[in-house]
Design a protein around this motif. Structure first.
Motif, short mmCIF file in Angstrom:
data_model
loop_
_atom_site.label_atom_id
_atom_site.label_comp_id
_atom_site.label_asym_id
_atom_site.label_seq_id
_atom_site.Cartn_x
_atom_site.Cartn_y
_atom_site.Cartn_z
N ALA A 2 68.81 12.23 28.17
CA ALA A 2 67.43 12.11 28.56
C ALA A 2 67.29 11.92 29.79
N ILE A 3 66.08 12.03 30.33
CA ILE A 3 65.61 12.16 31.66
C ILE A 3 64.44 11.03 31.89
N MET A 4 64.52 10.20 32.89
CA MET A 4 63.65 9.27 33.26
C MET A 4 62.67 9.75 34.42
N ARG A 5 61.53 9.91 34.24
CA ARG A 5 60.49 10.22 35.12
C ARG A 5 59.81 9.08 35.78
N LEU A 6 59.76 8.90 36.99
CA LEU A 6 59.01 7.85 37.64
C LEU A 6 57.90 8.15 38.58
N TRP A 7 56.75 7.66 38.16
CA TRP A 7 55.55 7.99 39.13
C TRP A 7 54.93 6.53 39.66
N HIS A 8 54.63 6.49 40.82
CA HIS A 8 54.25 5.42 41.52
C HIS A 8 52.71 5.53 42.09
N GLY A 9 51.90 4.76 41.98
CA GLY A 9 50.63 4.61 42.45
C GLY A 9 50.16 3.30 42.83
N SER A 32 51.32 11.69 25.65
CA SER A 32 51.77 11.56 24.16
C SER A 32 51.51 12.79 23.30
N SER A 33 50.71 13.86 24.01
CA SER A 33 50.34 15.08 23.51
C SER A 33 51.87 16.01 23.70
N VAL A 34 52.43 15.60 24.41
CA VAL A 34 53.82 16.60 24.74
C VAL A 34 55.02 16.16 23.70
N GLU A 35 55.29 17.32 23.03
CA GLU A 35 56.54 16.94 22.18
C GLU A 35 57.80 16.90 23.14
N GLY A 36 58.66 15.90 22.82
CA GLY A 36 59.68 15.70 23.90
C GLY A 36 59.67 14.44 24.64
N LEU A 37 58.46 13.67 24.58
CA LEU A 37 58.38 12.34 25.16
C LEU A 37 58.97 11.31 24.37
N LEU A 38 59.92 10.77 24.70
CA LEU A 38 60.69 9.51 23.89
C LEU A 38 60.30 8.47 24.14
N LYS A 39 59.95 7.96 25.34
CA LYS A 39 59.39 6.52 25.61
C LYS A 39 58.11 6.62 26.80
N LEU A 40 57.47 5.58 26.62
CA LEU A 40 56.50 5.56 27.85
C LEU A 40 56.15 4.05 28.19
N TYR A 41 56.40 3.65 29.36
CA TYR A 41 56.00 2.53 30.00
C TYR A 41 55.29 2.53 31.17
N PHE A 42 54.04 2.01 30.98
CA PHE A 42 52.96 1.87 31.99
C PHE A 42 53.24 0.47 32.54
N THR A 43 53.59 0.20 33.79
CA THR A 43 53.79 -1.21 34.46
C THR A 43 52.83 -1.31 35.61
N ARG A 44 52.78 -2.38 35.91
CA ARG A 44 51.70 -2.77 36.98
C ARG A 44 52.33 -4.13 37.71
N THR A 51 47.22 -3.22 43.95
CA THR A 51 47.98 -3.09 42.73
C THR A 51 48.68 -1.86 42.66
N HIS A 52 49.90 -2.19 42.37
CA HIS A 52 50.97 -1.02 42.28
C HIS A 52 51.06 -0.73 40.76
N PHE A 53 51.20 0.66 40.31
CA PHE A 53 51.54 1.17 38.95
C PHE A 53 52.67 1.71 39.19
N LEU A 54 53.55 1.44 38.00
CA LEU A 54 54.81 2.31 38.08
C LEU A 54 54.98 2.95 36.50
N LEU A 55 54.85 4.26 36.38
CA LEU A 55 54.99 4.95 35.20
C LEU A 55 56.30 5.44 34.89
N VAL A 56 56.72 4.93 33.85
CA VAL A 56 58.30 5.31 33.48
C VAL A 56 58.05 5.98 32.15
#
Length: 102
Positions: A2-9, A32-44, A51-56
């Motif tokens: 699996a691959i983890m993708r990190l976005w920060h804003g 969620s509409s994309v097949e192949g997404l295994l997990k979703l963590y939206f953090t702040r 406020t920082h947001f990290l989407l994992v």
């Protein structure tokens, strides 16, 4: 593997709650509409003035990430509404291959 993708804003602190709602209402369905997404963590994390947001997100393959992000998956994906919130648009995201999970 699996691959983890990190976005920060970052958004001004007073827009933190509104941006959180926006992410839940707009971004979660898109991811969620994309097949192949295994997990979703939206953090702040709230700081004094911003406020920082990290989407994992965890994906099953590079192909799935490309279905979501486009042919250049290293580039961050933004929505038109992000201009109302973000202090800056970071150009790149980070990817990590997951080699162990428990």
């Amino acid at each position: 593997m699996a691959i983890m993708r990190l976005w920060h804003g970052r958004v001004p602190r007073e827009k933190g709650d509104a941006y959180e709602r926006f992410l839940i209402e707009r971004a979660v369905p898109d991811y969620s509409s994309v097949e192949g997404l295994l997990k979703l963590y939206f953090t702040r994390r709230d700081e004094e003035n911003e406020t920082h947001f990290l989407l994992v997100t965890i994906w099953d393959s590079w192909e799935s990430i490309k279905k979501f992000a486009g042919e250049n998956p290293e580039l961050a994906k933004y929505y038109p509404e992000d201009d109302e919130f973000l202090l800056e648009k970071e150009k790149y995201v980070q990817h990590y291959e997951i080699f162990y999970e428990k």
